[in-house]
Write an enzyme that holds these catalytic residues in place. Structure first.
Site, PDB file in Angstrom:
ATOM      1  N   ARG A   1       0.834  -1.212   0.000  1.00 23.81           N
ATOM      2  CA  ARG A   1       0.000   0.000   0.000  1.00 23.81           C
ATOM      3  C   ARG A   1       0.867   1.259   0.000  1.00 23.81           C
ATOM      4  NH1 ARG A   1      -2.198   1.265   6.057  1.00 23.81           N
ATOM      5  NH2 ARG A   1      -0.391   0.539   7.229  1.00 23.81           N
TER       6      ARG A   1
ATOM      7  N   LYS B   1       2.329   6.478   1.489  1.00 23.36           N
ATOM      8  CA  LYS B   1       1.765   5.319   2.175  1.00 23.36           C
ATOM      9  C   LYS B   1       0.240   5.437   2.185  1.00 23.36           C
ATOM     10  CE  LYS B   1       2.456   2.735   6.491  1.00 23.36           C
ATOM     11  NZ  LYS B   1       3.207   2.713   7.760  1.00 23.36           N
TER      12      LYS B   1
ATOM     13  N   ASP C   1      -6.743  -3.510  -0.092  1.00 25.41           N
ATOM     14  CA  ASP C   1      -7.158  -2.415  -0.973  1.00 25.41           C
ATOM     15  C   ASP C   1      -6.052  -1.394  -1.203  1.00 25.41           C
ATOM     16  OD1 ASP C   1      -7.056  -1.008   1.414  1.00 25.41           O
ATOM     17  OD2 ASP C   1      -9.220  -0.723   1.575  1.00 25.41           O
ATOM     18  N   GLY C   2      -4.933  -1.539  -0.495  1.00 23.68           N
ATOM     19  CA  GLY C   2      -3.807  -0.639  -0.703  1.00 23.68           C
ATOM     20  C   GLY C   2      -3.982   0.739  -0.107  1.00 23.68           C
TER      21      GLY C   2
ATOM     22  N   ARG D   1       6.025   9.709   3.542  1.00 22.24           N
ATOM     23  CA  ARG D   1       7.125   9.284   4.409  1.00 22.24           C
ATOM     24  C   ARG D   1       8.458   9.611   3.742  1.00 22.24           C
ATOM     25  NH1 ARG D   1       6.778   3.452   7.038  1.00 22.24           N
ATOM     26  NH2 ARG D   1       7.120   2.668   4.924  1.00 22.24           N
TER      27      ARG D   1
ATOM     28  N   ARG E   1      15.791  -2.689   3.209  1.00 19.53           N
ATOM     29  CA  ARG E   1      15.524  -3.448   4.424  1.00 19.53           C
ATOM     30  C   ARG E   1      16.347  -4.732   4.435  1.00 19.53           C
ATOM     31  NH1 ARG E   1       9.652  -2.052   5.205  1.00 19.53           N
ATOM     32  NH2 ARG E   1       9.119  -0.608   3.529  1.00 19.53           N
TER      33      ARG E   1
ATOM     34  N   ASP F   1      11.588  -7.411   7.614  1.00 19.18           N
ATOM     35  CA  ASP F   1      11.278  -6.387   6.616  1.00 19.18           C
ATOM     36  C   ASP F   1      11.120  -5.006   7.250  1.00 19.18           C
ATOM     37  OD1 ASP F   1       8.870  -8.037   7.447  1.00 19.18           O
ATOM     38  OD2 ASP F   1       7.856  -6.254   6.691  1.00 19.18           O
ATOM     39  N   ASN F   2      11.135  -4.949   8.584  1.00 16.54           N
ATOM     40  CA  ASN F   2      11.061  -3.666   9.278  1.00 16.54           C
ATOM     41  C   ASN F   2      12.381  -3.305   9.948  1.00 16.54           C
ATOM     42  OD1 ASN F   2       8.392  -3.115   8.588  1.00 16.54           O
ATOM     43  ND2 ASN F   2       7.602  -4.312  10.294  1.00 16.54           N
TER      44      ASN F   2
ATOM     45  N   ASP G   1       8.231   1.862  10.240  1.00 16.03           N
ATOM     46  CA  ASP G   1       6.949   1.199  10.460  1.00 16.03           C
ATOM     47  C   ASP G   1       6.454   1.399  11.894  1.00 16.03           C
ATOM     48  OD1 ASP G   1       4.657  -0.317  10.616  1.00 16.03           O
ATOM     49  OD2 ASP G   1       5.405  -1.887   9.320  1.00 16.03           O
TER      50      ASP G   1
END
Length: 486
Positions: free
Chosen positions: A92, A112, A124-125, A175, A182, A251-252, A261
């Site tokens: 998203r 974002k 739905d992104g 952002r 990552r 991934d964070n 995040d």
């Protein structure tokens, strides 16, 4: 005509091999409206804040228009989510470009909540207003605390409703990050079995974040060591302010060493190493006290991806990676101890410091003391107002503390000054954050959010205006639950 916003865009990430991203056209929103805007950050990026707040500028912040030089793409990555490996990607979010600042630095500009991507996995992104305001608020509070973090440039409502168990106003957050590389990006490359892709990505990371490593004897080992160093510093700073990230998946974890995040994060009130806020962390994997070990585990996953680049002989590569990873704990403890000494007004190290500090933390835990306010009250010279007051062990500890300070060359005033610059008077208290978000979402009143942002910009001010925001909640934090907002 509105003066140009002064976008100075490039997109170096788009020059990586195609598997690392998917090019996309933006999904325009119906009626974008600016809710929050970060004027100082815009200025630091070399942007014209006034122009960005006009309709043409807001159209960019909503994803309806991509500035010249930009190229919208969703980044691919993988990750261990609560220990389980899976292929992921920006579900998203869109990287629309990299702003090159007047001094030549490069920052990702990511939207974002910008709509569906090939990585949306049925979602739905889009994003709801509440979580986007929350990320703006807490990321900027982290920046004010001096903790490396992604930043928030703006929040724009879309004029569209989204469904999250109920209808909620949609929003887009802009952002800003040194990059969105990552550990999971490297896992994605390694997971595809393409060593050349891992090498390309590592070369890109070095050029982007650690250009001085290009000439080192083993640049890939140096990259691993530098990421370990930055993460050891970052996690120690989280622990020092009682920050609980909540979703420390690989991934964070960024290669730049920035916090990223802010979905289910929160700040600890009552000191308890087992503190967990996230609704999905039912086993406490990412509890406050576990964060250093989880960071170490994540970095080991990063090291695994680099093994083929470290040495031609795999066994030798594994040994080099293991040796580097073993250095994390020592660096973390050293950073944390140095930070906790400052919180106690101590300028020099002594052998018994770790036991001395752990005794205080044990007492705080036993007496359910507020973490931030305990250090705040010690800074103000008011230990009698702490939850431990009257306990014999705490009286003993206070005497040891006074003796410890008396053995250093610096004066008591110098010690107090050191404490004031390392113990925040205010943090994003969970009940104040929820109060402000509820007003913004339910009543369309963003005044409390803006007041809270203003207070959190000066966490070390110790002003009368901050007193309300330093108060602990009437009910303890147990039962306070956060959600990722997806």
């Amino acid at each position: 005509m509105t003066e140009q916003a002064k976008w100075n865009f490039d997109n170096s990430y788009a020059r990586l091999p195609q598997p690392f991203f998917a090019r996309l056209k933006p999904n325009p929103v119906r009626s974008p409206k600016l809710v929050l805007f970060n004027e100082p950050l815009a200025t630091a990026l070399g942007l014209n804040g006034e122009a960005l707040q006009q309709p043409e500028g807001v159209a960019v912040l909503a994803g309806n228009v991509i500035p010249e030089g930009g190229e919208a793409l969703a980044q691919a990555y993988a990750g261990h989510q609560f220990g389980h490996f899976t292929m992921l990607g920006d579900g998203r979010a869109l990287l629309i470009g990299e702003q090159i600042t007047p001094d030549g630095n490069r920052f990702d500009i990511q939207l974002k909540g910008s709509g569906r991507t090939p990585f949306s996995r049925g979602g739905d992104g889009r994003a709801a207003l509440g979580p986007m305001l929350r990320e703006f608020l807490i990321s900027e509070a982290m920046h004010a605390l001096g903790i490396p973090t992604t930043r928030s440039l703006a929040v724009v409502t879309t004029g569209e409703e989204i469904w999250r168990e109920t209808e909620l106003p949609g929003a887009v957050l802009t952002r800003v990050a040194e990059s969105h590389l990552r550990v999971g990006t490297f896992q994605y490359a390694a997971g595809r079995g393409e060593v050349n892709d891992v090498k390309t990505l590592a070369d890109y990371a070095i050029k982007r974040h650690y250009p001085e490593l290009a000439e080192s004897e083993n640049p890939y080992l140096s990259l691993l060591e530098q990421v370990i160093t930055r993460q050891a510093n970052l996690i120690s700073q989280w622990q020092l302010v009682g920050f609980v990230h909540g979703v420390m998946n690989t991934d964070n974890m960024t290669i730049s060493g920035e916090t990223i995040d802010y979905g289910p994060c929160a700040f600890m009130d009552t000191y308890d190493p087992a503190t967990v806020f996230s609704s999905i962390d039912t086993q406490g994997r990412y509890a406050y006290g576990n964060q250093p070990q989880i960071a170490n585990w994540n970095l080991a996953r990063f090291a695994e991806t680099l093994v083929p680049l470290l040495a031609e002989d795999e066994t030798k590569g594994v040994e080099m990676a293991q040796s580097a990873i073993e250095g994390f704990k020592g660096q973390y403890v050293s950073n944390w101890l140095a930070g906790i000494r400052k919180k106690l007004g101590l300028f020099n190290a002594e052998d018994g410091d770790k036991d001395f500090v752990e005794k205080l933390l044990r007492l705080m835990h036993e007496h359910e003391a507020d973490y931030t306010n305990t250090f705040r009250l010690l800074t103000l010279g008011q230990p009698e107002k702490t939850a431990m007051n009257g306990a014999a062990e705490f009286s003993e500890w206070l005497e040891q503390w006074q003796q410890r300070q008396s053995r250093q060359a610096q004066t008591k005033d110098e010690a107090m000054k050191l404490m004031r610059t390392n113990n925040p008077a205010v943090i994003p208290r969970n009940h104040r954050v929820e109060e402000a978000l509820a007003a913004a979402v339910d009543e369309e009143d963003d005044s409390l959010v803006k007041q809270l942002i203003a207070v959190l910009k000066e966490p070390y001010a110790y002003s009368e205006e901050q007193e309300r925001y330093a108060e602990v909640p009437e009910r303890c934090q147990h039962g306070y639950v956060t959600y990722c907002g997806t």
